[in-house]
Design a protein around this motif. Sequence first.
Motif, PDB file in Angstrom:
ATOM      1  N   UNK A 456      20.742 -21.685   8.254  1.00  0.00           N
ATOM      2  CA  UNK A 456      20.726 -22.517   7.031  1.00  0.00           C
ATOM      3  C   UNK A 456      21.818 -23.305   7.080  1.00  0.00           C
ATOM      4  N   UNK A 457      21.930 -24.773   6.284  1.00  0.00           N
ATOM      5  CA  UNK A 457      22.813 -25.386   6.269  1.00  0.00           C
ATOM      6  C   UNK A 457      23.772 -24.708   5.186  1.00  0.00           C
ATOM      7  N   UNK A 569      30.643 -23.500  11.170  1.00  0.00           N
ATOM      8  CA  UNK A 569      29.809 -23.682   9.932  1.00  0.00           C
ATOM      9  C   UNK A 569      28.828 -24.701  10.065  1.00  0.00           C
ATOM     10  N   UNK A 570      27.491 -24.507   9.713  1.00  0.00           N
ATOM     11  CA  UNK A 570      26.487 -25.209  10.015  1.00  0.00           C
ATOM     12  C   UNK A 570      26.544 -26.262   8.722  1.00  0.00           C
ATOM     13  N   UNK A 571      26.770 -27.494   9.187  1.00  0.00           N
ATOM     14  CA  UNK A 571      27.121 -28.761   8.390  1.00  0.00           C
ATOM     15  C   UNK A 571      26.041 -29.776   8.133  1.00  0.00           C
ATOM     16  N   UNK A 572      25.308 -29.825   9.167  1.00  0.00           N
ATOM     17  CA  UNK A 572      24.231 -30.812   9.025  1.00  0.00           C
ATOM     18  C   UNK A 572      22.822 -30.336   9.679  1.00  0.00           C
ATOM     19  N   UNK A 599      18.428 -25.177  22.423  1.00  0.00           N
ATOM     20  CA  UNK A 599      18.313 -25.961  21.264  1.00  0.00           C
ATOM     21  C   UNK A 599      18.893 -24.899  20.211  1.00  0.00           C
ATOM     22  N   UNK A 600      19.316 -25.644  19.183  1.00  0.00           N
ATOM     23  CA  UNK A 600      19.900 -24.927  17.794  1.00  0.00           C
ATOM     24  C   UNK A 600      19.510 -25.716  16.582  1.00  0.00           C
ATOM     25  N   UNK A 601      18.796 -24.838  15.727  1.00  0.00           N
ATOM     26  CA  UNK A 601      18.402 -25.454  14.513  1.00  0.00           C
ATOM     27  C   UNK A 601      19.215 -25.211  13.269  1.00  0.00           C
ATOM     28  N   UNK A 602      19.706 -26.217  12.421  1.00  0.00           N
ATOM     29  CA  UNK A 602      20.006 -25.989  11.208  1.00  0.00           C
ATOM     30  C   UNK A 602      19.176 -26.411  10.062  1.00  0.00           C
ATOM     31  N   UNK A 603      18.570 -25.469   9.144  1.00  0.00           N
ATOM     32  CA  UNK A 603      17.616 -25.953   8.339  1.00  0.00           C
ATOM     33  C   UNK A 603      18.196 -26.377   6.938  1.00  0.00           C
ATOM     34  N   UNK A 604      17.555 -27.216   6.232  1.00  0.00           N
ATOM     35  CA  UNK A 604      18.000 -27.785   5.053  1.00  0.00           C
ATOM     36  C   UNK A 604      18.224 -26.474   4.175  1.00  0.00           C
ATOM     37  N   UNK A 605      19.248 -26.864   3.191  1.00  0.00           N
ATOM     38  CA  UNK A 605      19.670 -25.717   2.424  1.00  0.00           C
ATOM     39  C   UNK A 605      18.302 -25.131   1.568  1.00  0.00           C
ATOM     40  N   UNK A 606      17.318 -26.092   1.222  1.00  0.00           N
ATOM     41  CA  UNK A 606      16.312 -25.899   0.256  1.00  0.00           C
ATOM     42  C   UNK A 606      15.441 -24.838   1.076  1.00  0.00           C
TER      43      UNK A 606
END
Length: 611
Positions: A456-457, A569-572, A599-606
């Motif tokens: 997560x972000x 840190x996941x920033x985006x 691939x690598x995924x960063x999910x929105x904080x929500x």
Amino acid sequence: RFSFHATPADTAVFRFGASSGKDADAVQTKVPVRAEYLPHYLTVAGVLRDSGVAEMTLPAGIDEVRSRVTFSLGASPTAVLRGLADGLRVYPYECTEQVTSAALPLLALLNAKSDTIPSRARLQRDVARAVAVISGRQRVDGGIGLWHARDWTSPWLSEYAGSFLVAAKRAGVAVDDSVIARLGDYLSRELNAGTSSARFTPIASWYTDRHTRLSDRVASVDYLSRIGKPDLAAEHELVAMAAQLWWEDRLRLAEVLARRNAMKEATALVAPAWALVHLEGNRAVLPPSAKHDFYFFSSARPMARLLTATLAVNPTHPLIGPIVQALLEQSRTNASLWNTQDLGSTAAALAMFEQRQQGAAASGIRVRAAGRTVIESSARGSDSSVSLAGLLTALPGGARKLRLALDLPKGKGLAYYYITVTQVPKTQPVRPEDTGVQVERWYERYDKPVPLVSVAEGELVRVRMRVTVKSERHFLVLDDPLPAGLEAIDLSLRTAAALPGPGVALAPSGSGDDADDDTGDDSGYHWGYGTWDSGWWSPWDHKEIRDDRVVYVATYLWPGVYTASYIARATTPGVFMRPPAHAEEMYNPSVSGRSDGGMFTVTPLAAKGTR
């Protein structure tokens, strides 16, 4: 935060606008889109007297349209020097050796009389920039550090950089006289000391070999001779010990003697080398004894040194032509990659030959492939680049062959070529590759060793890498490109002190296993090989945290398994390419390896609670 979708391109353009009634403003910025792989290069170079063929075998799966072949063609070694300069300017790991090696072709072009070279103003700026970098790395004792002014050095390394400074000054580039003088004092002290201070450096083990210590002494007398302060007693002592010197060092000592016109003694040192050279057609071949293992290894430097020594002692010797032929054709038959020492020493030798070259060819070079003319240069030479589309023939197993037929249209004279293929794969590399180095890379949760490819972000990620080598490796670079949604954290900054959880320790001394190097601290004490930090040993004695990657360098690796890790840190939020981690020997890039990709995924904080 804002949403966007990436489209295939070399650059991402972002435009932000704002308006209020009749008023409006906007700003536009361009961000380079980096490829999801590190490029691979193949090079062939040679001298052409009538006609010839250059062949390269390329792997399956390359993009023929995007892959390119670049030609530097001309009637003198200037064509080769242009190619050397272009190839080295973009090399990403710039220690003092590489800055010097990259600058030598530029300096050679700056001194060349040919009117086919790039802008002299640009060359002047590039050489001046190299001078500034090297001068800024001068240590308190006068030596030149490998990475910075507090890093280790040796007389050989300092002389290599210092001789470039002397040559640059003679070419009209501004060089601080005190830098040259202080370096001379350092080398004079090292020359007359009972032991070398380099025994306390990461290359300490090399100094158990007497040849290495003698090589430092020859380098020192060479530099002192260049600045007009020869140590005659040391020169005479080395002449008496000539039988104990490496091939290259005997030839270098001959150049030192020739510089003060001691031609009889100089000839006596070079003559045995001439006697051991045999000819294969028009090409000189050196005996196996000419090459030796060294912390800055080079397969081309022995031949380059033979050329410069021969030009200094007997510029009309009949072996000069075959030596030049051999030097330019080092990679003609196997298209192997050259390292920076190969390129730097070749540039210096060809520059000396260029100054003495007489009666170069009056015609250009024609290159044909797949039944058509690809390029035909003028007599003044040219540089050009074309796509590989339509130039390759298929081989069993999916590989491709590039076969280039070269000839002089007027059928006479002498011309030179330097041909480089830049390989671009059709698809993102995702499978590991081992050509001498095995590389593994994975991502874990920060608080526990659970592998992941999605976070997560705002969350922290621990990036772990494992390198396995079955043979000794020298100056190994481990380059880990980050997925664009992650940013590496520099733990040496005070802002990083707020990270949760306990500190991370390095592995036990000498083990090389699980040796995490995520302290981010460059203050560790260098001893033997690697770095001592907080009582633990790490093989990685240099580390760089960049915007898009983290780079480690190990001066020396024994056969075994080594690890490194850092925090990101996941920033985006988004779905991003996960480029392979890449390792290679800096001075022998054909020894390399890469991890898997994907691939690598960063999910929105929500969305944190739903992942």
